[in-house]
Design an enzyme around this catalytic site. Structure first.
Site, PDB file in Angstrom:
ATOM      1  N   GLU A   1       0.683  -1.048  -0.018  1.00 47.28           N
ATOM      2  CA  GLU A   1      -0.063  -0.233  -0.644  1.00 47.28           C
ATOM      3  C   GLU A   1       0.612   1.452  -0.183  1.00 47.28           C
ATOM      4  O   GLU A   1       0.586   2.148  -0.648  1.00 47.28           O
ATOM      5  CB  GLU A   1      -1.116  -0.466   1.276  1.00 47.28           C
ATOM      6  CG  GLU A   1      -2.118  -0.831   1.299  1.00 47.28           C
ATOM      7  CD  GLU A   1      -2.871  -1.122   2.011  1.00 47.28           C
ATOM      8  OE1 GLU A   1      -2.639  -1.723   2.938  1.00 47.28           O
ATOM      9  OE2 GLU A   1      -3.588  -0.836   2.062  1.00 47.28           O
TER      10      GLU A   1
ATOM     11  N   GLU B   1      -3.644  -9.659   3.965  1.00 48.44           N
ATOM     12  CA  GLU B   1      -4.758  -8.920   4.415  1.00 48.44           C
ATOM     13  C   GLU B   1      -5.525 -10.667   5.065  1.00 48.44           C
ATOM     14  O   GLU B   1      -6.131 -10.604   6.416  1.00 48.44           O
ATOM     15  CB  GLU B   1      -5.026  -7.870   4.692  1.00 48.44           C
ATOM     16  CG  GLU B   1      -4.328  -6.866   5.042  1.00 48.44           C
ATOM     17  CD  GLU B   1      -3.542  -6.369   3.540  1.00 48.44           C
ATOM     18  OE1 GLU B   1      -3.452  -6.905   2.448  1.00 48.44           O
ATOM     19  OE2 GLU B   1      -3.006  -5.694   4.519  1.00 48.44           O
TER      20      GLU B   1
HETATM   21  N1  3HC Z   1       4.060  -7.758  11.846  1.00 51.07           N
HETATM   22  C1  3HC Z   1       4.412  -8.420  13.057  1.00 51.07           C
HETATM   23  N2  3HC Z   1       5.548  -9.259  12.955  1.00 51.07           N
HETATM   24  C2  3HC Z   1       5.658  -9.879  11.523  1.00 51.07           C
HETATM   25  C3  3HC Z   1       5.414  -9.975  10.695  1.00 51.07           C
HETATM   26  C4  3HC Z   1       4.657  -8.337  10.858  1.00 51.07           C
HETATM   27  N3  3HC Z   1       3.444  -7.926   9.422  1.00 51.07           N
HETATM   28  N4  3HC Z   1       5.340 -10.522   9.581  1.00 51.07           N
HETATM   29  C5  3HC Z   1       5.787 -11.397  10.054  1.00 51.07           C
HETATM   30  N5  3HC Z   1       6.987 -10.862  11.640  1.00 51.07           N
HETATM   31  C6  3HC Z   1       7.548 -11.419  12.312  1.00 51.07           C
HETATM   32  C7  3HC Z   1       7.515 -13.493  12.774  1.00 51.07           C
HETATM   33  O1  3HC Z   1       6.272 -13.041  13.446  1.00 51.07           O
HETATM   34  C8  3HC Z   1       8.898 -12.897  13.032  1.00 51.07           C
HETATM   35  O2  3HC Z   1       9.075 -13.023  13.996  1.00 51.07           O
HETATM   36  P1  3HC Z   1       9.488 -14.135  15.313  1.00 51.07           P
HETATM   37  O3  3HC Z   1      10.978 -13.765  14.281  1.00 51.07           O
HETATM   38  O4  3HC Z   1       9.402 -13.433  16.640  1.00 51.07           O
HETATM   39  O5  3HC Z   1       8.915 -15.500  15.250  1.00 51.07           O
HETATM   40  C9  3HC Z   1       9.320 -12.885  12.183  1.00 51.07           C
HETATM   41  O6  3HC Z   1       8.625 -11.754  11.692  1.00 51.07           O
HETATM   42  C10 3HC Z   1       9.881 -13.624  10.415  1.00 51.07           C
HETATM   43  O7  3HC Z   1       8.036 -13.883  10.106  1.00 51.07           O
HETATM   44  P2  3HC Z   1       8.706 -15.688   9.537  1.00 51.07           P
HETATM   45  O8  3HC Z   1       8.705 -16.498  10.191  1.00 51.07           O
HETATM   46  O9  3HC Z   1       7.225 -15.080   8.793  1.00 51.07           O
HETATM   47  O10 3HC Z   1       9.963 -15.220   8.385  1.00 51.07           O
HETATM   48  P3  3HC Z   1       9.560 -15.878   6.500  1.00 51.07           P
HETATM   49  O11 3HC Z   1      10.512 -15.233   6.392  1.00 51.07           O
HETATM   50  O12 3HC Z   1       8.996 -16.952   6.569  1.00 51.07           O
HETATM   51  O13 3HC Z   1       8.080 -15.396   5.913  1.00 51.07           O
HETATM   52  C11 3HC Z   1       6.865 -13.628   5.669  1.00 51.07           C
HETATM   53  C12 3HC Z   1       8.438 -13.715   6.398  1.00 51.07           C
HETATM   54  C13 3HC Z   1       6.373 -13.559   4.398  1.00 51.07           C
HETATM   55  C14 3HC Z   1       6.805 -11.373   5.823  1.00 51.07           C
HETATM   56  C15 3HC Z   1       5.642 -13.588   6.801  1.00 51.07           C
HETATM   57  O14 3HC Z   1       6.507 -13.366   7.754  1.00 51.07           O
HETATM   58  C16 3HC Z   1       4.683 -13.531   6.583  1.00 51.07           C
HETATM   59  O15 3HC Z   1       3.623 -13.682   5.593  1.00 51.07           O
HETATM   60  N6  3HC Z   1       4.539 -12.253   7.460  1.00 51.07           N
HETATM   61  C17 3HC Z   1       3.199 -11.386   7.130  1.00 51.07           C
HETATM   62  C18 3HC Z   1       2.862 -10.318   6.138  1.00 51.07           C
HETATM   63  C19 3HC Z   1       1.255  -9.864   5.682  1.00 51.07           C
HETATM   64  O16 3HC Z   1       0.446 -10.549   6.088  1.00 51.07           O
HETATM   65  N7  3HC Z   1       1.474  -8.374   6.009  1.00 51.07           N
HETATM   66  C20 3HC Z   1       0.281  -7.708   5.882  1.00 51.07           C
HETATM   67  C21 3HC Z   1      -0.220  -7.331   7.607  1.00 51.07           C
HETATM   68  S1  3HC Z   1      -1.467  -6.079   8.380  1.00 51.07           S
HETATM   69  C22 3HC Z   1      -1.627  -4.843   7.183  1.00 51.07           C
HETATM   70  O17 3HC Z   1       0.102  -4.660   6.574  1.00 51.07           O
HETATM   71  C23 3HC Z   1      -2.912  -4.003   7.537  1.00 51.07           C
HETATM   72  C24 3HC Z   1      -2.806  -3.101   6.533  1.00 51.07           C
HETATM   73  O18 3HC Z   1      -3.125  -3.043   5.129  1.00 51.07           O
HETATM   74  C25 3HC Z   1      -2.900  -1.572   7.064  1.00 51.07           C
END
Ligand code: 3HC
Length: 696
Positions: free
Chosen positions: A108, A128
């Site tokens: 975004e 999301e």
């Molecule tokens: N917020 C907070 N923590 C997050 C995060 C996020 N968006 N994404 C990842 N993390 C944290 C994980 O919990 C993990 O923490 P830890 O080491 O303490 O366990 C660390 O970051 C590493 O994450 P992964 O173990 O999952 O690492 P990978 O490399 O395997 O994957 C990734 C990385 C593909 C980015 C995966 O973490 C992921 O899919 N994250 C979520 C992405 C997501 O859903 N984004 C949307 C968020 S909501 C949003 O943006 C709302 C907006 O529209 C207003």
């Protein structure tokens, strides 16, 4: 959190703002404050001609910091929406320079920029919906204005990422580069700064061709199938649909309101709980010793589980040797594997060359000597301790001293098996779920003598296979199947007490389960749990209630789908359960023999009897240390047993209902149905101390 640098070129200076918030450059309140300030300064600085936004480390940004949701930090100014407006309204060109991934709020942010340039290996997504929310910082409104309604709908409501070449073909990014991402982004900003036409702002972009309403109907149908019972996909679709009838401001207000509704709701809380629960479960234990690199694996048994396991290993690019007792068994397994791969090709999931490469990794043998050089053996033979012990002693004799010996048993005692070898510290359980090449869950069973480096090696191997490894201890059925026993026990009692199989299964499907327990039994094969019940029979006290319904069905040779009949009947070649009046008669007869008075059963009772049976057993499992965390049980149930993700797993669900209420109902069942319902001491303890499973 934001590194701000000035890059100077002959044509002028560019501000390069780098999001630096490891590990994923999440956009929390700190990043928002720093980014807002850095943007303000860059816009005000007369020397700066353009602004480039990028990320440090492996990602551009993976979105809002999910941990801050529902906390005061999420309300701290400036909001992500305000920053995106700042980028979009900037009088100086803003360019997003994307590497790694731009996800959620990260994408975004990029949509707020005037231009997007990306490295070839980057990916883009609005995931999301998988967290039970929607893109709440303009994604549902700006993306359709950039790439059109259809593709935007797919990304917003599906949640899957796309790669850079797809992003370029959709017009999501202007340029794709192999190297020098930031210098090229700066160049783009400088070029744009001298153009006379206005900067491209998505808020002013017209929405493309008016979408046929069928697109939205189709998207709703697809969401119903893929995200059964979830409300977020429907809200995502409604927001994209809003772009057809509203200007950006109205659309953004609508999106904001629906985002707030979702983020405060139980479904999103459950899905976010699972996001972190999965990551906690997948963390391997701390290991001092060196891990065993697993480059070659043996699989003993070419039945349903063995072939699925061999495929999942080959799918990860690892060599595997499949062993069987006789040529016919080996040939049958090989045909199954080839058939499964052929079906992936026909569904367009794999190419012929993918399949060729994977088949080349699977060798077959009748001779255990072929396992002399493997790093790990997974035994997937018949579920019988005698058979398994014999296999393990042969493995012990032929394998290298450091080969890890794993059993795919779903119930048997790993310690007993380990004791039959000369290397108990290298013996472990790897309980795959069927079909093993599809299901992501893997219960990693730690015996009392299993070494931590063996567990660590297995966790690393599981992650390579794309599995979710969850560490569990030894007991009959480990976590998942042990909890299934009281769950199905209650389903069988409910039949005797007056419910029909369809009533039990449909109530649980409405609750959100992928399948009811009776249909699940038919699918898995009723003989497996029948054998387990027979094995446990000598330890079952005579005064404890026992339903003979399932045993009687098995005695008729009705072993489920594979025999064309179980709790239901099945027409040849079909998996659709059909009610069978003969089963109603059989149930009534069992009830009469057991002296159970039949009555009207409500859906509420079906849910409480089955779900609270899971929760009560889960609490015992936790207290015994068989599961490390309540959230591990949730991961196991959602990933392995079709428990609805939007309820967060059985233990999270119990917290949502409220443990005092769960305990009061269990106590009522205890009074009415006897000692099988004795409340778990941990549950009582938590209620007495005003705590929940989440507090453990
Ligand atoms: N917020 C907070 N923590 C997050 C995060 C996020 N968006 N994404 C990842 N993390 C944290 C994980 O919990 C993990 O923490 P830890 O080491 O303490 O366990 C660390 O970051 C590493 O994450 P992964 O173990 O999952 O690492 P990978 O490399 O395997 O994957 C990734 C990385 C593909 C980015 C995966 O973490 C992921 O899919 N994250 C979520 C992405 C997501 O859903 N984004 C949307 C968020 S909501 C949003 O943006 C709302 C907006 O529209 C207003």
């Amino acid at each position: 959190m934001i590194a701000s640098q000035t890059a100077t070129f002959p044509q002028g200076a560019v501000a390069v703002l780098t999001i630096d918030n490891p590990p994923v450059n999440g956009i929390g309140s700190g990043v928002r404050v720093a980014l807002g300030k850095a943007l303000e300064e860059a816009i005000a600085n007369p020397m700066i001609k353009g602004i480039v936004l990028t990320g440090s480390g492996s990602f551009f940004s993976c979105g809002a910091d999910i941990r801050e949701f529902n906390t005061p930090k999420s309300r701290q100014e400036p909001s992500l929406r305000a920053i995106i407006e700042q980028l979009e309204n900037s009088p100086k060109p803003t360019v997003a320079a994307i590497h790694g991934a731009a996800l959620g709020g990260g994408l975004e942010l990029a949509l707020g920029c005037h231009y997007r340039i990306a490295q070839a290996k980057s990916s883009f997504g609005l995931p999301e919906v998988k967290l039970g929310i929607l893109p709440g910082a303009g994604g549902t409104q700006r993306l359709p204005r950039l790439i059109g309604i259809g593709p935007a709908l797919e990304m917003v409501a599906g949640g899957d990422s796309i790669d850079a070449s797809k992003a370029q073909s959709l017009g999501l990014i202007e340029r794709l580069v192999q190297t020098d991402l930031v210098p090229q982004a700066c160049e783009l900003a400088l070029e744009a700064s001298i153009r006379t036409e206005g900067l491209p702002r998505l808020s002013r972009a017209p929405i493309g061709a008016t979408a046929d309403s069928k697109v939205f109907d189709e998207a709703r149908k697809l969401a119903g199938r893929r995200y059964r019972g979830c409300i977020a996909p429907l809200e995502c679709i409604a927001c994209v649909e809003k772009t057809l009838t509203s200007d950006l401001d109205e659309g953004l207000a609508f999106e904001r309101e629906r985002f707030q509704f979702l983020v405060n709701g139980d479904q999103s809380k459950a899905q976010r709980h699972l996001f972190f629960a999965e990551r906690a479960a997948m963390k391997p234990p701390k290991v001092e010793a060196k891990l065993t690199p697993i480059r070659k694996v043996g699989v003993v048994g070419a039945g349903t589980m063995g072939t699925g396991i061999a495929m999942s290993i080959a799918n990860a690019g690892i060599s595997v040797v499949m062993i069987e007792r006789d040529q016919a068994g080996l040939d049958h397994g090989w045909e199954v594997i080839k058939g499964n791969y052929a079906s992936s090709v026909s569904r367009g999931k794999l190419s012929d060359s993918d399949v060729k490469a994977r088949l080349a990794l699977i060798s077959r043998s009748l001779d255990y000597a072929a396992l002399a050089d493997v790093d790990l053996v997974i035994e997937a033979a018949f579920e019988d301790m005698g058979v398994k012990k014999e296999i393990f002693s042969r493995l012990d004799a032929v394998c290298k001293p450091d080969t890890i010996l794993a059993s795919n048993t779903s119930r048997l005692d790993i310690n007993d098996l380990a004791a039959s070898t000369s290397r108990p510290s290298k013996v472990i359980g790897t309980h795959f779920f069927s079909p093993a090449n599809v299901m992501r869950l893997l219960e990693v069973v730690q015996g009392t003598r299993t070494a931590t480096d063996v567990i660590g090696s297995l966790f690393a191997f599981a992650r390579k296979l794309g599995k979710i490894p969850v560490l569990v201890g030894v007991c009959d059925g480990f976590v998942g199947n042990r909890m299934v026993s009281p769950y199905t026990r209650e389903a069988h009692f409910l039949l005797e007490e007056g419910a029909t199989p369809e009533q039990v299964d449909s109530a649980l499907r409405r609750f959100g389960m992928a399948m009811g327990p009776l249909q699940m039994g038919d699918m898995a094969g009723l003989d497996i749990s029948w054998a387990a019940r027979k094995r446990m029979a000598p330890t079952r006290p005579a005064h404890i209630r026992y339903s003979k319904v399932a045993d009687t069905i098995c005695e008729l040779g009705r072993l489920g789908q594979k025999t064309g009949a179980g709790f239901y009947r099945y027409e040849s070649g079909s998996r659709t359960p059909i009610s069978d009046p003969a089963i109603d008669v059989l149930i009534a007869e069992c009830a009469r023999e057991a002296g159970v008075e039949r009555r009207e059963i409500t859906d509420v009772e079906i849910i409480q009897r089955t779900m609270y049976a899971l929760v009560n057993e889960g609490a015992r499992i936790l207290q015994e240390g068989i599961a490390q965390r309540a959230s591990d049980i949730d991961v196991i149930y959602v990933a392995g047993y079709g428990f609805p993700a939007f309820r967060g797993g059985p233990m999270f669900y119990a917290d949502t209902v409220g443990l005092p209420e769960v305990l009061a109902t269990i106590e009522r069942f205890h009074d009415r149905h006897g000692e099988l319902w004795a409340p778990a001491p941990l549950l009582k303890e938590l209620v007495e101390n005003g705590r929940s499973f989440a507090d453990l």
